[in-house]
Design a protein around this motif. Structure first.
Motif, mmCIF file in Angstrom:
data_model
loop_
_atom_site.group_PDB
_atom_site.id
_atom_site.type_symbol
_atom_site.label_atom_id
_atom_site.label_comp_id
_atom_site.label_asym_id
_atom_site.label_seq_id
_atom_site.Cartn_x
_atom_site.Cartn_y
_atom_site.Cartn_z
ATOM 1 N N GLY A 361 0.815 -1.197 0.000
ATOM 2 C CA GLY A 361 0.000 0.000 0.000
ATOM 3 C C GLY A 361 0.854 1.255 0.000
ATOM 4 N N PHE A 362 0.253 2.357 0.340
ATOM 5 C CA PHE A 362 0.961 3.633 0.350
ATOM 6 C C PHE A 362 1.988 3.663 1.473
ATOM 7 N N ASP A 363 3.195 4.081 1.139
ATOM 8 C CA ASP A 363 4.281 4.197 2.113
ATOM 9 C C ASP A 363 4.568 5.678 2.322
ATOM 10 N N GLN A 364 4.191 6.186 3.490
ATOM 11 C CA GLN A 364 4.353 7.609 3.772
ATOM 12 C C GLN A 364 5.820 8.021 3.800
ATOM 13 N N LYS A 365 6.695 7.134 4.245
ATOM 14 C CA LYS A 365 8.107 7.482 4.373
ATOM 15 C C LYS A 365 8.774 7.676 3.016
#
Length: 379
Positions: A361-365
């Protein structure tokens, strides 16, 4: 070991079809006689022409118009190939006056042009998903039209209402009190009651559709992955899932963003390219919803940065120190909020493709777009 099969398109006879409700114009070169045929078929005859097990394999080309998805799926179902061409592409090939015969011949000629742009054939499930989004947009549009019409009637009687359905409703109650002594108060009250009933009915239907969209977003795997992206809610996710359908249809996120209509136009000569504005083409529902998400993100960033700057530059978070939000800063300094929101929406579309295409999924880092480490400082 997995093996991939390729289709030898040379074995398929190109068929140019001008679609209609009842009468279809079919143009092709007979593979046996070499004679060019441009004939008219009725709906049942055209269906038999596709479904017949005898004869040659067909590669059917048609313009993007009503029922083009249906007939493309029908052709694929019976072992043929189907390609949808944008209607604007065939205009150059239409010779003399426009007619069904000339249109079918133009489509047939265009089928031999290499690298011609095509329209993806959508599945029935994907089409119905689009219908749900479109009926919601239609109801919102009708509610706005009704509200604006009522504002006009108030204006004719000397009452001024600001933009917005809620402002009209507030003024409506005030007007009812002010016209009690008028001889025509009963007639106008009937109009006000009809407006209220219509508006409540539309609101109820919009709520029903939005609840169903939320249900879809919770069960659809693509929507689940998309909603891991900040600022992407159920309506954004369903709109993205409808337009994208499958990330494998696009080479990269930039191609998807351009397909959705976020890529700006450009013009140039003599080696100089000038970037113009974003064109009106693309999916209007997705462009509107992502623009609203981009505007929300941009405003949130400006408020967060303004609040943090009051504490001193040394208190800016690590993400700010690493200059990961310089892009946002440049947008806020050099462009209007509308232009900045369009740019953010473009980047959100590209991020959405990357998230769907990846297994995770989306990886904020790893993202340089979203600024949650900055926004969390406010909390």
């Amino acid at each position: 070991m997995n093996t991939t099969t390729t289709i030898d398109t040379d074995k398929y006879v190109h068929i140019g079809v001008d679609l209609a409700k009842k009468v279809f114009q079919v143009a092709y070169k007979d593979p046996e006689t070499g004679k060019f045929i441009n004939k008219q078929l009725k709906r049942n005859e055209f269906q038999s022409f596709i479904e017949s097990p005898k004869g040659f394999k067909k590669h059917i080309y048609m313009e993007a118009c009503g029922s083009s998805y249906f007939w493309s799926r029908k052709a694929i179902e019976f072992g043929h190939l189907a390609t949808i061409i944008p209607a604007t592409a065939t205009r150059t090939f239409v010779l003399n006056n426009k007619s069904d015969i000339n249109d079918a011949k133009a489509i047939w000629q265009l089928s031999f042009v290499p690298d011609v742009k095509t329209v993806r054939v959508r599945s029935e499930e994907n089409q119905v998903l689009g219908v749900i989004l479109k009926i919601r947009e239609k109801l919102i549009s009708e509610r706005t039209k009704l509200s604006n019409w009522m504002r006009g009637q108030f204006y004719e009687l000397g009452f001024i209402a600001s933009l917005g359905t809620q402002k009209v409703e507030i003024l409506l109650e005030e007007v009812k009190e002010k016209i009690k002594d008028k001889p025509w108060s009963d007639e106008f009250t009937v109009v006000c009651d009809i407006f209220t009933n219509l508006k409540e009915s539309i609101d109820k239907n919009i709520k029903t559709i939005e609840d169903y969209i939320i249900t879809i977003s919770k069960t659809n795997e693509i929507c689940k992955k998309l909603m891991t992206i900040p600022y992407i809610g159920p309506i954004n996710a369903v709109a993205l899932a409808y337009v994208m359908e499958d990330s494998k249809f696009y080479k990269n996120g930039r191609q998807f963003a351009a397909y959705a209509g976020f890529a700006p136009r450009h013009t140039g000569t003599g080696g100089e390219i000038k970037i113009l504005g974003v064109k009106d083409q693309g999916n209007s529902i997705l462009k509107r919803t992502l623009f609203q998400a981009g505007l929300s993100m941009f405003c949130h960033y400006k408020m967060a940065l303004a609040s943090l700057k009051t504490k001193g530059e040394q208190d800016l978070p690590i993400m700010e120190a690493k200059k990961k939000t310089l892009w946002f800063r440049r947008l806020s300094q050099e462009f209007s909020s509308r232009q900045a929101s369009c740019a953010i929406a473009n980047k959100m579309a590209r991020t959405a493709w990357a998230v769907v295409d990846s297994k995770e999924g989306f990886d904020q880092k790893k993202s340089t777009l979203f600024i949650y480490s900055l926004l969390n400082e406010l909390d």
